[in-house]
Scaffold this motif. Sequence first.
Motif, PDB file in Angstrom:
ATOM      1  N   ALA A   1       0.827  -1.219   0.000  1.00 25.96           N
ATOM      2  CA  ALA A   1       0.000   0.000   0.000  1.00 25.96           C
ATOM      3  C   ALA A   1       0.851   1.255   0.000  1.00 25.96           C
ATOM      4  CB  ALA A   1      -0.955  -0.009   1.205  1.00 25.96           C
ATOM      5  N   CYS A   2       1.818   1.275  -0.895  1.00 28.83           N
ATOM      6  CA  CYS A   2       2.769   2.379  -0.982  1.00 28.83           C
ATOM      7  C   CYS A   2       2.648   3.048  -2.354  1.00 28.83           C
ATOM      8  CB  CYS A   2       4.199   1.839  -0.791  1.00 28.83           C
ATOM      9  SG  CYS A   2       5.485   3.084  -0.897  1.00 28.83           S
ATOM     10  N   PRO A   3       2.592   4.370  -2.419  1.00 33.68           N
ATOM     11  CA  PRO A   3       2.511   5.027  -3.729  1.00 33.68           C
ATOM     12  C   PRO A   3       3.693   4.635  -4.618  1.00 33.68           C
ATOM     13  CG  PRO A   3       2.205   6.610  -1.961  1.00 33.68           C
ATOM     14  CD  PRO A   3       2.641   5.335  -1.317  1.00 33.68           C
ATOM     15  N   LYS A   4       3.440   4.470  -5.890  1.00 35.03           N
ATOM     16  CA  LYS A   4       4.505   4.067  -6.810  1.00 35.03           C
ATOM     17  C   LYS A   4       5.672   5.042  -6.787  1.00 35.03           C
ATOM     18  CE  LYS A   4       3.870   2.203 -10.801  1.00 35.03           C
ATOM     19  NZ  LYS A   4       3.473   1.952 -12.219  1.00 35.03           N
ATOM     20  N   TRP A   5       5.371   6.335  -6.762  1.00 37.79           N
ATOM     21  CA  TRP A   5       6.454   7.322  -6.803  1.00 37.79           C
ATOM     22  C   TRP A   5       7.354   7.222  -5.579  1.00 37.79           C
ATOM     23  CZ3 TRP A   5       7.352  10.844  -3.020  1.00 37.79           C
ATOM     24  CH2 TRP A   5       6.303  11.185  -2.159  1.00 37.79           C
ATOM     25  N   LEU A   6       6.749   6.908  -4.414  1.00 29.91           N
ATOM     26  CA  LEU A   6       7.531   6.831  -3.189  1.00 29.91           C
ATOM     27  C   LEU A   6       8.393   5.572  -3.164  1.00 29.91           C
ATOM     28  CD1 LEU A   6       8.349   7.902  -0.460  1.00 29.91           C
ATOM     29  CD2 LEU A   6       6.243   6.930   0.517  1.00 29.91           C
ATOM     30  N   PHE A   7       7.805   4.445  -3.572  1.00 31.03           N
ATOM     31  CA  PHE A   7       8.597   3.214  -3.627  1.00 31.03           C
ATOM     32  C   PHE A   7       9.737   3.371  -4.628  1.00 31.03           C
ATOM     33  CE2 PHE A   7       9.819  -1.044  -4.749  1.00 31.03           C
ATOM     34  CZ  PHE A   7       9.774  -1.715  -3.533  1.00 31.03           C
ATOM     35  N   GLN A   8       9.446   3.993  -5.771  1.00 30.53           N
ATOM     36  CA  GLN A   8      10.486   4.230  -6.784  1.00 30.53           C
ATOM     37  C   GLN A   8      11.596   5.122  -6.224  1.00 30.53           C
ATOM     38  OE1 GLN A   8      10.225   2.961 -10.288  1.00 30.53           O
ATOM     39  NE2 GLN A   8      12.414   3.347  -9.939  1.00 30.53           N
ATOM     40  N   GLN A   9      11.216   6.142  -5.470  1.00 32.41           N
ATOM     41  CA  GLN A   9      12.213   7.035  -4.881  1.00 32.41           C
ATOM     42  C   GLN A   9      13.123   6.271  -3.924  1.00 32.41           C
ATOM     43  OE1 GLN A   9      11.835  10.240  -1.480  1.00 32.41           O
ATOM     44  NE2 GLN A   9      11.142  11.198  -3.389  1.00 32.41           N
ATOM     45  N   TRP A  10      12.539   5.472  -3.061  1.00 31.71           N
ATOM     46  CA  TRP A  10      13.347   4.677  -2.134  1.00 31.71           C
ATOM     47  C   TRP A  10      14.257   3.708  -2.876  1.00 31.71           C
ATOM     48  CZ3 TRP A  10       8.533   3.542   1.356  1.00 31.71           C
ATOM     49  CH2 TRP A  10       8.362   4.597   2.264  1.00 31.71           C
ATOM     50  N   LYS A  11      13.727   3.086  -3.904  1.00 31.12           N
ATOM     51  CA  LYS A  11      14.516   2.139  -4.697  1.00 31.12           C
ATOM     52  C   LYS A  11      15.679   2.843  -5.395  1.00 31.12           C
ATOM     53  CE  LYS A  11      13.945  -1.191  -8.514  1.00 31.12           C
ATOM     54  NZ  LYS A  11      14.709  -0.446  -9.541  1.00 31.12           N
ATOM     55  N   ASP A  12      15.419   4.020  -5.981  1.00 30.64           N
ATOM     56  CA  ASP A  12      16.449   4.750  -6.718  1.00 30.64           C
ATOM     57  C   ASP A  12      17.518   5.330  -5.788  1.00 30.64           C
ATOM     58  OD1 ASP A  12      15.104   4.203  -9.046  1.00 30.64           O
ATOM     59  OD2 ASP A  12      14.167   6.184  -9.208  1.00 30.64           O
ATOM     60  N   GLN A  13      17.089   5.852  -4.646  1.00 28.09           N
ATOM     61  CA  GLN A  13      18.027   6.531  -3.754  1.00 28.09           C
ATOM     62  C   GLN A  13      18.783   5.569  -2.849  1.00 28.09           C
ATOM     63  OE1 GLN A  13      16.156   9.743  -1.614  1.00 28.09           O
ATOM     64  NE2 GLN A  13      15.692  10.911  -3.469  1.00 28.09           N
ATOM     65  N   TYR A  14      18.215   4.401  -2.590  1.00 28.25           N
ATOM     66  CA  TYR A  14      18.876   3.408  -1.742  1.00 28.25           C
ATOM     67  C   TYR A  14      19.052   2.117  -2.532  1.00 28.25           C
ATOM     68  CZ  TYR A  14      17.798   6.899   1.794  1.00 28.25           C
ATOM     69  OH  TYR A  14      17.706   8.082   2.486  1.00 28.25           O
ATOM     70  N   ASP A  15      18.181   1.158  -2.342  1.00 36.10           N
ATOM     71  CA  ASP A  15      18.195  -0.087  -3.113  1.00 36.10           C
ATOM     72  C   ASP A  15      16.853  -0.769  -2.920  1.00 36.10           C
ATOM     73  OD1 ASP A  15      18.334  -1.639  -0.617  1.00 36.10           O
ATOM     74  OD2 ASP A  15      20.438  -1.047  -0.553  1.00 36.10           O
ATOM     75  N   LEU A  16      16.634  -1.849  -3.655  1.00 40.59           N
ATOM     76  CA  LEU A  16      15.340  -2.537  -3.613  1.00 40.59           C
ATOM     77  C   LEU A  16      15.035  -3.071  -2.218  1.00 40.59           C
ATOM     78  CD1 LEU A  16      12.806  -3.638  -4.993  1.00 40.59           C
ATOM     79  CD2 LEU A  16      14.145  -5.652  -5.675  1.00 40.59           C
TER      80      LEU A  16
END
Length: 446
Positions: free
Chosen positions: A150-165
Amino acid sequence: MKTARQIAYDTLLRIEKENAYSNIAIDKMLQSSGLDKVQSAFATAIFYGVLETKIQLDYAISKYLKKKLTSLDIQIVTILRMGFYQLLYMDGVPDNAAVNESVKLVEYARKASAKGFANAVLRSFIRDEKAITLPNKDKDLVMYYSIQYACPKWLFQQWKDQYDLETAIELAKASLHRPPLTVRVNTLKTTTEKLIGFLENRGVKACKHEFLENCLVLEQTGSIDKLPQYRQGLFHVQDVASQICAEILNAKQGDTIIDMCSAPGSKAFTIAEHMNNEGKIYAFDLFEHKLKLISDGAKRLGITIMNTSLQDATIFNEDLLKADHVLCDVPCSGLGIVRRKPEIKYKNEQDFANLPEIQFAILSNAANYVKLGGTLVYSTCTTNKKENIEVINRFLKMNNSFKPLQLSEIFGKINGMDDFAVTLFPHKYNCDGFFIAALVKEKESV
């Protein structure tokens, strides 16, 4: 008197229509509800549960609609979300009760013509064994995890891009958990051991934090402000990350401190306790009502060294003296406290685009108040690197009078404090997502 479900429904609807703050909205609604502790807890569980899992709930509901979810009245959408949440996550609620009570809510919402529709959608979900078929992980990895957690796509993408999966997944998971209630012992009035005894006599479970001194984790508190120990000023509520930030400032008895964006004042209170209430703390904020919160809190705690003042943190006040330590806890996106305020994740990414410029302006102004040899601590309650390390790196590039200060020299109890900046993650430390950087003024600017 309204039922627990009606209270939850009314509050959820207010969030949708007014963009109200979740914690303030539900607290205000419960205070006037007349519900007992059990029913209040039930209403709160539904309210926060729906708010936290709305993305997943909408995905599940949409599978049973012939048209888009957005075409439905928000009242019906809210009721369906509540019904689906009870069916999915509240094992103590029988399926029939979840359906029947949802249908009753449709009538309460004055949408009686939709009773049959709501009943049919909910019972169809039950017939399908309440199963949610997630998106294809191979085709759209981000969408898969967006629905799962239940996480917005943009937020999950930001976390993935700035840190890792892996970090993105853990942050998304953590955002669905209720945070612990941690408090700071007011060492001006009591000790940790005495406070534990006082609280346990009131039926409150109080445990020492695993590594942070004078920090307690509380359970079974009821309304915190009704505890006599709270009214007596023996503690104040403060997350672990915020307490760590105050410790990193490393204030000593007799120091002069400036807290640039102080409200609600918890860091300043902890700093005053470190100083044994000797020295000066100047607490700024942009709004009068927030300054009153600080003043009232200081009075309750018996802190007398606080000086509150209405100040724009981006504008230099030449009348102020230089300080030993300046705390710059800037306004931010709040992406580190999503589990406290789930409504944050439903904002658009662009809503936060201008924050780094504001944060840089505040930090640059804060630097003017630091005396030679003094420290400047920058902090946020967000995980967004654009608001964190990128702001700090930009500042250091433009201010050669400041140098990084190793956090381990001040506070070496957390793994990863081998640099001048640290990001605290909820899934690692069970605290708010938080960024802290410490700088020292080595020379006057040229």
